[in-house]
Structures are given as C-alpha cells and as structure tokens.
Write a protein that holds these residues in place. Structure first.
Motif, PDB file in Angstrom:
ATOM      1  N   LYS A   4      15.681   5.363  40.479  1.00  0.00           N
ATOM      2  CA  LYS A   4      14.389   5.774  39.953  1.00  0.00           C
ATOM      3  C   LYS A   4      13.320   4.874  40.546  1.00  0.00           C
ATOM      4  O   LYS A   4      13.572   3.724  40.858  1.00  0.00           O
ATOM      5  CB  LYS A   4      14.342   5.614  38.424  1.00  0.00           C
ATOM      6  CG  LYS A   4      15.302   6.490  37.677  1.00  0.00           C
ATOM      7  CD  LYS A   4      15.180   6.218  36.196  1.00  0.00           C
ATOM      8  CE  LYS A   4      16.229   6.976  35.424  1.00  0.00           C
ATOM      9  NZ  LYS A   4      16.244   6.624  34.022  1.00  0.00           N
ATOM     10  N   GLU A   5      12.131   5.420  40.671  1.00  0.00           N
ATOM     11  CA  GLU A   5      11.003   4.585  41.073  1.00  0.00           C
ATOM     12  C   GLU A   5      10.590   3.796  39.850  1.00  0.00           C
ATOM     13  O   GLU A   5      10.196   4.357  38.841  1.00  0.00           O
ATOM     14  CB  GLU A   5       9.840   5.467  41.566  1.00  0.00           C
ATOM     15  CG  GLU A   5      10.053   6.029  42.941  1.00  0.00           C
ATOM     16  CD  GLU A   5      10.180   4.955  44.007  1.00  0.00           C
ATOM     17  OE1 GLU A   5       9.411   3.993  44.000  1.00  0.00           O
ATOM     18  OE2 GLU A   5      11.095   5.092  44.837  1.00  0.00           O
ATOM     19  N   ARG A   6      10.729   2.496  39.902  1.00  0.00           N
ATOM     20  CA  ARG A   6      10.288   1.651  38.810  1.00  0.00           C
ATOM     21  C   ARG A   6       9.823   0.333  39.378  1.00  0.00           C
ATOM     22  O   ARG A   6      10.274  -0.094  40.420  1.00  0.00           O
ATOM     23  CB  ARG A   6      11.362   1.402  37.751  1.00  0.00           C
ATOM     24  CG  ARG A   6      12.794   1.513  38.176  1.00  0.00           C
ATOM     25  CD  ARG A   6      13.680   0.930  37.125  1.00  0.00           C
ATOM     26  NE  ARG A   6      14.369   1.980  36.405  1.00  0.00           N
ATOM     27  CZ  ARG A   6      15.221   1.765  35.442  1.00  0.00           C
ATOM     28  NH1 ARG A   6      15.511   0.579  35.073  1.00  0.00           N
ATOM     29  NH2 ARG A   6      15.800   2.752  34.826  1.00  0.00           N
ATOM     30  N   SER A   7       8.921  -0.253  38.648  1.00  0.00           N
ATOM     31  CA  SER A   7       8.465  -1.565  39.098  1.00  0.00           C
ATOM     32  C   SER A   7       9.399  -2.607  38.503  1.00  0.00           C
ATOM     33  O   SER A   7       9.751  -2.534  37.331  1.00  0.00           O
ATOM     34  CB  SER A   7       7.028  -1.808  38.663  1.00  0.00           C
ATOM     35  OG  SER A   7       6.933  -1.735  37.261  1.00  0.00           O
ATOM     36  N   GLU A   8       9.826  -3.533  39.328  1.00  0.00           N
ATOM     37  CA  GLU A   8      10.721  -4.581  38.852  1.00  0.00           C
ATOM     38  C   GLU A   8       9.927  -5.574  38.030  1.00  0.00           C
ATOM     39  O   GLU A   8       8.868  -6.017  38.433  1.00  0.00           O
ATOM     40  CB  GLU A   8      11.355  -5.312  40.031  1.00  0.00           C
ATOM     41  CG  GLU A   8      12.256  -4.433  40.853  1.00  0.00           C
ATOM     42  CD  GLU A   8      12.674  -5.099  42.139  1.00  0.00           C
ATOM     43  OE1 GLU A   8      12.524  -6.318  42.273  1.00  0.00           O
ATOM     44  OE2 GLU A   8      13.139  -4.379  43.021  1.00  0.00           O
ATOM     45  N   SER A   9      10.443  -5.897  36.866  1.00  0.00           N
ATOM     46  CA  SER A   9       9.804  -6.919  36.053  1.00  0.00           C
ATOM     47  C   SER A   9      10.143  -8.285  36.622  1.00  0.00           C
ATOM     48  O   SER A   9       9.286  -9.140  36.751  1.00  0.00           O
ATOM     49  CB  SER A   9      10.294  -6.852  34.612  1.00  0.00           C
ATOM     50  OG  SER A   9       9.928  -5.642  34.026  1.00  0.00           O
ATOM     51  N   LEU A  10      11.415  -8.472  36.943  1.00  0.00           N
ATOM     52  CA  LEU A  10      11.869  -9.773  37.404  1.00  0.00           C
ATOM     53  C   LEU A  10      13.158  -9.605  38.203  1.00  0.00           C
ATOM     54  O   LEU A  10      14.004  -8.777  37.859  1.00  0.00           O
ATOM     55  CB  LEU A  10      12.131 -10.670  36.190  1.00  0.00           C
ATOM     56  CG  LEU A  10      12.503 -12.127  36.431  1.00  0.00           C
ATOM     57  CD1 LEU A  10      11.425 -12.870  37.202  1.00  0.00           C
ATOM     58  CD2 LEU A  10      12.739 -12.815  35.096  1.00  0.00           C
ATOM     59  N   LYS A  11      13.292 -10.412  39.250  1.00  0.00           N
ATOM     60  CA  LYS A  11      14.509 -10.409  40.060  1.00  0.00           C
ATOM     61  C   LYS A  11      15.011 -11.845  40.138  1.00  0.00           C
ATOM     62  O   LYS A  11      14.262 -12.757  40.484  1.00  0.00           O
ATOM     63  CB  LYS A  11      14.205  -9.888  41.463  1.00  0.00           C
ATOM     64  CG  LYS A  11      15.388  -9.942  42.409  1.00  0.00           C
ATOM     65  CD  LYS A  11      14.976  -9.481  43.806  1.00  0.00           C
ATOM     66  CE  LYS A  11      16.095  -9.619  44.801  1.00  0.00           C
ATOM     67  NZ  LYS A  11      15.668  -9.208  46.154  1.00  0.00           N
ATOM     68  N   LEU A  12      16.278 -12.038  39.805  1.00  0.00           N
ATOM     69  CA  LEU A  12      16.932 -13.341  39.920  1.00  0.00           C
ATOM     70  C   LEU A  12      18.067 -13.190  40.922  1.00  0.00           C
ATOM     71  O   LEU A  12      18.773 -12.183  40.900  1.00  0.00           O
ATOM     72  CB  LEU A  12      17.502 -13.788  38.571  1.00  0.00           C
ATOM     73  CG  LEU A  12      16.537 -13.847  37.389  1.00  0.00           C
ATOM     74  CD1 LEU A  12      17.307 -14.147  36.103  1.00  0.00           C
ATOM     75  CD2 LEU A  12      15.473 -14.888  37.621  1.00  0.00           C
ATOM     76  N   GLU A  13      18.251 -14.198  41.779  1.00  0.00           N
ATOM     77  CA  GLU A  13      19.304 -14.113  42.778  1.00  0.00           C
ATOM     78  C   GLU A  13      20.008 -15.459  42.900  1.00  0.00           C
ATOM     79  O   GLU A  13      19.351 -16.501  42.921  1.00  0.00           O
ATOM     80  CB  GLU A  13      18.686 -13.714  44.117  1.00  0.00           C
ATOM     81  CG  GLU A  13      19.672 -13.122  45.078  1.00  0.00           C
ATOM     82  CD  GLU A  13      18.964 -12.367  46.187  1.00  0.00           C
ATOM     83  OE1 GLU A  13      19.134 -11.141  46.224  1.00  0.00           O
ATOM     84  OE2 GLU A  13      18.254 -12.991  46.978  1.00  0.00           O
ATOM     85  N   TYR A  14      21.327 -15.400  42.946  1.00  0.00           N
ATOM     86  CA  TYR A  14      22.144 -16.611  43.006  1.00  0.00           C
ATOM     87  C   TYR A  14      23.210 -16.475  44.083  1.00  0.00           C
ATOM     88  O   TYR A  14      23.918 -15.470  44.134  1.00  0.00           O
ATOM     89  CB  TYR A  14      22.829 -16.871  41.654  1.00  0.00           C
ATOM     90  CG  TYR A  14      21.838 -17.082  40.547  1.00  0.00           C
ATOM     91  CD1 TYR A  14      21.355 -18.350  40.256  1.00  0.00           C
ATOM     92  CD2 TYR A  14      21.370 -16.013  39.801  1.00  0.00           C
ATOM     93  CE1 TYR A  14      20.427 -18.551  39.244  1.00  0.00           C
ATOM     94  CE2 TYR A  14      20.444 -16.205  38.786  1.00  0.00           C
ATOM     95  CZ  TYR A  14      19.982 -17.475  38.518  1.00  0.00           C
ATOM     96  OH  TYR A  14      19.056 -17.662  37.523  1.00  0.00           O
TER      97      TYR A  14
END
Length: 146
Positions: A4-14
């Motif tokens: 879906k087209e959605r705006s990401e609130s937050l992205k965390l990457e490890y």
C-alpha cells in the motif's frame, strides 16, 4: 502484506552478524525500548520483541549475517529479517516446532531448540518466508496495532 502507499512513521534498522552471540538480542532489546518510548501498547511490544529476538537469533545461528528492518506505521509494525544465506532447504520442516539444524555447539549455548520460526509466526498477524537453498532468506512479519 499488501503493498500500500503509506508514509512511514519510523524505520529502524539493525545489522546482525554471524555467530555474534555476545551481541545477540541487542537489536530486539533496542526495538523494545523505542516502542516503549513511542507509547506502543505493551502486548504489541511483547509480540514484536519476541518476533525480532527469534529472527535475530536465527540470523546469528543459521546465516552468514543479515539485517532486521522495522517499519512502524500508524496501524501496524512490519518486521523484515533478511540474511545473506545459505537459505532454508525445507521451509515446511523448518516450521515444525522442535525441528532444528543448529549445531551441537549452538545447542550447548542454550540456543537452537527449533522454536524460532514457529514463535515468529505465532507472534505475527501476517507471516511470510521467502528462501531458496544456497541463497538468502527473508522473513516478513506484520503485527497490527489494534
């Protein structure tokens, strides 16, 4: 999960390293702290923490290393655990509780009980595995907020 087209609130990457038992669990612990700070419901945090911990341990034990990426949307949390191989030979068998390909050394450390993938699936509202023997594995999990 539907694209879906959605705006990401937050992205965390490890980044998760192969055989790095000293740091195993750090990513899931950090994710848990961030979700608490965001005021996410405790039951959702628990499910996300278990799912990410199991994914992290699987990458440490079974792969050449990989990455856990978490997307926090208003309605759900999406977890993507992608490793650098060697892939899962038999996904159906790997999904059976108690089935493990972990080495004796790993089992002596208290890991490799064969509950990783089943626990990830139990904690998820949506669960997908894409893996090819000799290639990478990507596990995608979605946990809805409501």
């Amino acid at each position: 999960m539907e694209k879906k087209e959605r705006s990401e609130s937050l992205k965390l990457e490890y980044e998760v390293l192969k055989d790095d038992f000293a740091r195993a669990g750090e990513a899931s612990s950090n994710i848990k702290k961030v979700l608490r700070q965001l005021g996410i419901d405790a039951q959702i945090i628990r499910r996300v923490a278990i799912a990410t911990y199991e994914a992290e341990i699987n990458i440490v034990i079974h792969s050449e290393g990989g990455k856990i990426t978490l997307y926090i949307y208003p309605d759900c949390i999406q977890i993507i655990a992608k490793d650098a191989g060697p892939g899962i030979e038999n996904i159906e068998l790997a999904m059976k509780e108690g089935y493990s390909t972990a080495s004796h050394k790993v089992r002596e450390l208290g890991f490799g009980a064969g509950m990783g993938l089943p626990n990830m699936k139990k904690c998820s509202d949506e669960f997908y595995i894409d893996s090819k023997k000799g290639d990478s594995t990507t596990v995608t999990m979605v946990i809805y907020m409501n």
